[in-house]
Every structure is written in C-alpha cells, then in structure tokens.
Write an enzyme that holds these catalytic residues in place. Sequence first.
Site, PDB file in Angstrom:
ATOM      1  N   ASP A   1     -17.789 -10.990   8.225  1.00 34.71           N
ATOM      2  CA  ASP A   1     -16.325 -10.895   8.178  1.00 34.71           C
ATOM      3  C   ASP A   1     -15.824 -10.287   9.492  1.00 34.71           C
ATOM      4  O   ASP A   1     -15.805  -9.072   9.658  1.00 34.71           O
ATOM      5  CB  ASP A   1     -15.923 -10.043   6.962  1.00 34.71           C
ATOM      6  CG  ASP A   1     -14.414  -9.878   6.837  1.00 34.71           C
ATOM      7  OD1 ASP A   1     -13.686 -10.237   7.784  1.00 34.71           O
ATOM      8  OD2 ASP A   1     -13.963  -9.369   5.794  1.00 34.71           O
TER       9      ASP A   1
ATOM     10  N   LYS B   1      -6.615 -12.044  11.308  1.00 37.12           N
ATOM     11  CA  LYS B   1      -5.834 -11.032  12.040  1.00 37.12           C
ATOM     12  C   LYS B   1      -5.390 -11.465  13.446  1.00 37.12           C
ATOM     13  O   LYS B   1      -4.337 -12.061  13.571  1.00 37.12           O
ATOM     14  CB  LYS B   1      -6.600  -9.711  12.048  1.00 37.12           C
ATOM     15  CG  LYS B   1      -6.555  -9.049  10.664  1.00 37.12           C
ATOM     16  CD  LYS B   1      -6.801  -7.566  10.698  1.00 37.12           C
ATOM     17  CE  LYS B   1      -6.344  -6.901   9.413  1.00 37.12           C
ATOM     18  NZ  LYS B   1      -7.333  -6.935   8.338  1.00 37.12           N
TER      19      LYS B   1
ATOM     20  N   TYR C   1       0.829  -1.212   0.000  1.00 36.86           N
ATOM     21  CA  TYR C   1       0.000   0.000   0.000  1.00 36.86           C
ATOM     22  C   TYR C   1       0.865   1.265   0.000  1.00 36.86           C
ATOM     23  O   TYR C   1       0.789   2.070   0.922  1.00 36.86           O
ATOM     24  CB  TYR C   1      -0.892   0.065   1.244  1.00 36.86           C
ATOM     25  CG  TYR C   1      -1.702  -1.178   1.512  1.00 36.86           C
ATOM     26  CD1 TYR C   1      -2.647  -1.616   0.588  1.00 36.86           C
ATOM     27  CD2 TYR C   1      -1.548  -1.894   2.694  1.00 36.86           C
ATOM     28  CE1 TYR C   1      -3.414  -2.746   0.845  1.00 36.86           C
ATOM     29  CE2 TYR C   1      -2.308  -3.026   2.950  1.00 36.86           C
ATOM     30  CZ  TYR C   1      -3.238  -3.442   2.027  1.00 36.86           C
ATOM     31  OH  TYR C   1      -3.986  -4.549   2.282  1.00 36.86           O
TER      32      TYR C   1
ATOM     33  N   TYR D   1     -14.488  -3.352   3.085  1.00 34.42           N
ATOM     34  CA  TYR D   1     -13.157  -3.894   2.773  1.00 34.42           C
ATOM     35  C   TYR D   1     -13.141  -5.358   3.199  1.00 34.42           C
ATOM     36  O   TYR D   1     -13.415  -5.673   4.359  1.00 34.42           O
ATOM     37  CB  TYR D   1     -12.036  -3.134   3.503  1.00 34.42           C
ATOM     38  CG  TYR D   1     -10.705  -3.792   3.258  1.00 34.42           C
ATOM     39  CD1 TYR D   1     -10.023  -3.579   2.060  1.00 34.42           C
ATOM     40  CD2 TYR D   1     -10.151  -4.672   4.179  1.00 34.42           C
ATOM     41  CE1 TYR D   1      -8.823  -4.233   1.796  1.00 34.42           C
ATOM     42  CE2 TYR D   1      -8.946  -5.333   3.922  1.00 34.42           C
ATOM     43  CZ  TYR D   1      -8.299  -5.102   2.737  1.00 34.42           C
ATOM     44  OH  TYR D   1      -7.120  -5.752   2.468  1.00 34.42           O
TER      45      TYR D   1
HETATM   46  C1  LIG Z   1      -7.480  -7.397   6.927  1.00 35.89           C
HETATM   47  C2  LIG Z   1      -8.838  -7.784   6.507  1.00 35.89           C
HETATM   48  C3  LIG Z   1      -9.054  -8.774   5.528  1.00 35.89           C
HETATM   49  C4  LIG Z   1      -7.913  -9.439   4.790  1.00 35.89           C
HETATM   50  O1  LIG Z   1      -7.066 -10.157   5.607  1.00 35.89           O
HETATM   51  P1  LIG Z   1      -5.555 -10.495   5.112  1.00 35.89           P
HETATM   52  O2  LIG Z   1      -5.037 -11.402   6.163  1.00 35.89           O
HETATM   53  O3  LIG Z   1      -4.835  -9.182   5.044  1.00 35.89           O
HETATM   54  O4  LIG Z   1      -5.672 -11.145   3.779  1.00 35.89           O
HETATM   55  C5  LIG Z   1     -10.353  -9.115   5.221  1.00 35.89           C
HETATM   56  N1  LIG Z   1     -11.398  -8.515   5.834  1.00 35.89           N
HETATM   57  C6  LIG Z   1     -11.234  -7.574   6.779  1.00 35.89           C
HETATM   58  C7  LIG Z   1     -12.424  -6.968   7.434  1.00 35.89           C
HETATM   59  C8  LIG Z   1      -9.946  -7.170   7.133  1.00 35.89           C
HETATM   60  O5  LIG Z   1      -9.782  -6.194   8.046  1.00 35.89           O
END
Ligand SMILES: *Cc1c(COP(=O)(O)O)cnc(C)c1O
Length: 421
Positions: free
Chosen positions: A232, A261, A10, A138
């Site tokens: 998510d 994460k 990024y 996102y």
């Molecule tokens: C960071 C993130 C992702 C992607 O995860 P990566 O491990 O970076 O591929 C997907 N959804 C949300 C809400 C995120 O914050």
Amino acid sequence: MNDYTVWRPYCQMKTAPAPIEVIAAEGNTLVTAKHGRLLDGMASWWSACHGHRHPHIVQAIQTQMDKLPHVMFGGITHEGAERLATRLTKIVPGELSHVFFADSGSVAVEVAMKMAMGVARRRGHSQRRRFLAFDHAYHGDTTGAMSLCDPQRSMHRQYSGGILQQFHCPLPRNAQTYEAMRRLLEVNQEQIAGIFVEPLVQGAGGMRFHDPVVLDRIREACDHFGMLMIVDEIATGFARTGTLFAMQQADVDADIVCVGKALTAGTLTMAATLARPEVFDAFWSDDSSDALMHGPTFMANPLACAAANASLDLFESQPRCEQAQVIGETLRRVLAPARCLPGVTDVRTFGAIGVIEMEKETDWTAITGLLLRRGVWLRPFGKLLYTTPPLTLNIDEITQIGEAMVAAITELGSSRSHRTS
Ligand SMILES: *Cc1c(COP(=O)(O)O)cnc(C)c1O
C-alpha cells in the site's frame, strides 16, 4: 441555530473547534478568511506534492475540461487513461503491468483484496479469503479496508464485530517477530490470500517507520506460503520517502501495489491498483462470471488522468526526491530541540515527514491555535504532531514549520506549569 450540519471527518463535533475556512491556495500556502496565509504543513493529507495550483497541472486540467471532463469507463476508454496506465507501469517498481483505476485509496485497497481472492480461487484455494495485516496498520475507511487496520488501536475499533476479521501481528522487525509471523501463517495458511503492508512508513496508524529488510521478510514469507504481497503505497508513493516509491529502498517486488493520495498532486480524487500479469490472468477466462466485478462511477475520470499525467511530467523534470531528502534533513535539525521538552517521548524524521510523539494525547486545540499564530497549518492526531509538507517547500518554509512545532509544544508546556504553580 444552523438548520444544516456539514458532518466533519474524524471529528468529535461536540468538542472540536470550528473548521478553518480556506478561500484559496497558492504554492505551499493556504489563504484563509480569518488567519491570513498559512503554510500547508500537511500537503492536504499527503497529496499536494508540488504545492497547490501548480501552473502545469492547472493548465492540463483546464485543457481537459474543454475536451472531455468525464465519461463512463465501462466499454469506453480515452487517451489520458491509456497514457497514465503505461506511465504508471513504467515507474512503479516490479512487473506491475495491469492497472485498475479507482476513485479513492480505500477503494484501491478493496480492489486489491478482490484481486487477491481471485488469485486464490484460481489456484484452487477458494477458502483463502482473509488477509494478514500488521499492528498499527492503516489501509482506509471502507469496511474491507477497515478490517485491515489495527483492530485494537485504530480509530475503527468501535466497529469490531461488524467487519471482517483479518489476521494481525507485529511487523517482522527482528528474528522473534519474524518467527511469530511465520507461525501465524503456518497455522492459518489455508485461510489467507495475501499480506498487506505499508512500506517503510505506517501512516495514520501512528507515523511509525521501519527498515527495508522488513519488506524482504514479508516477501520471503509470501513466497513460502504461496500468498500475494500487497504493498500500500498510497501515502508513501510519489517521493514522500525520498525515493519515488518507498519499495525502491528494499529489493522486493510486490504482486499488487496501491497508489493514491499524491497521484493527482492534490487536485482530483483518484487512485489505482497495479497488478502482476499472474494476478490479471486469474480473471482471464471464457466464463464471464470469472471477471473482476468492480467499476466506480468516476473510475479513470479524464480530469484526474490529466492531472496525474501532468504531475508525472513534474516528477520527470523536477528533483522531487532530492527535495524530500532536504526537507527530512532540515526537519531533523529543527525538530531536535523538541526531544528535551516535557511530555515528548520521541522525535523522528524520514523522507519529507517529521514527527513529534507525545507521552499522551495532548490539547491539540491549543497547539493548533499556537501554530496558526505562526502561520502554519497542521492537524495533529492521537499522540502525534507531524508534518508531511509539499515537496516544494524552500528551506525557510521548512524551518518555519519545524520551529512552529517546537515552539507550540514548548508554549503549551510552559502554560501548563504556569497554571499548576
Ligand atoms: C489515506 C490512505 C488510504 C485511504 O485512502 P483514501 O483516499 O482516503 O480512501 C489507504 N492506505 C493508506 C496507507 C493511506 O494513507
């Protein structure tokens, strides 16, 4: 001249300052070569929830390293994966008893997309291969996950045309947007397999918060139109919002949940997609071509499983949810003075998240420099200066981060007016 280049994430490499070299990490701090010790106000992208190098997690990884650092997961299983799957099934709300391990959040989202398409196919709706996601969403950087991100505002807009076209609309925050979402679903229901949502906090798409009732409305629409609700929790999971999962603040059950994460507490790369029995059943048949065809090389990596299991021990023994709430309350108080600063349009906090939103994109290089001098590491983006710190910060450390944020915006403002006067 360098004869090699490490391509940065990024980052406009032509104009960005050189990255900061970190040589070690301990608790809530990063040890750097040039800037001394810095508080990690990002928890290294939401992941280091118990701080860095927590002894319980380090010990678990070291023990695992001596036994079995990695083994392929095709045709093989191991104790750490079995144990982690049962534990996740117990703590993630709802009847999500089927766990698919992935190696990153984006991949967990891709797997969720495949699962939902599989369910539609099994129900005789093979043409339902697209998804609804929300403005400012996102969901990751791989091409499928990218297609779920806000198509106009997200960092992926330069690829539009080259990626799948999904449906997007505003979050159903009120009666009007709820009706708009229902109309969109009504017209396009024959094409839509599921709805993706980040619960209560939209992260990288703008650090925007919404009310739990939004999730109720999405659940209602999913039930009405026979679509899957895919939540998510990659950013919000593991106590970031003050409950172990953000979904727990609404009274809804998801069909599929993605976690990532903070799953391994900021140590190793791992994510998981959890599904209800009906989702799993859609792939259950005598025909091998009905199987879920996915399997990352490092899926269910034993070191990552050991780290995740150790992290879950800490969530059981430590008051992380309360700590997240204390971080939020402290940030609310410390960040409040920023409201009156020139260029600031909003200051908001929720769980262990604090955000200062500016009117426009700001000189973040200068801001980052001012923060470094105050011993704080943050990485602002777009119009946002924000913190998602480790949940283990003490009050002094939270205050230090919040005060540094306010001071940096103040100093930037005064150096600007100085220059122009
Ligand atoms: C960071 C993130 C992702 C992607 O995860 P990566 O491990 O970076 O591929 C997907 N959804 C949300 C809400 C995120 O914050």
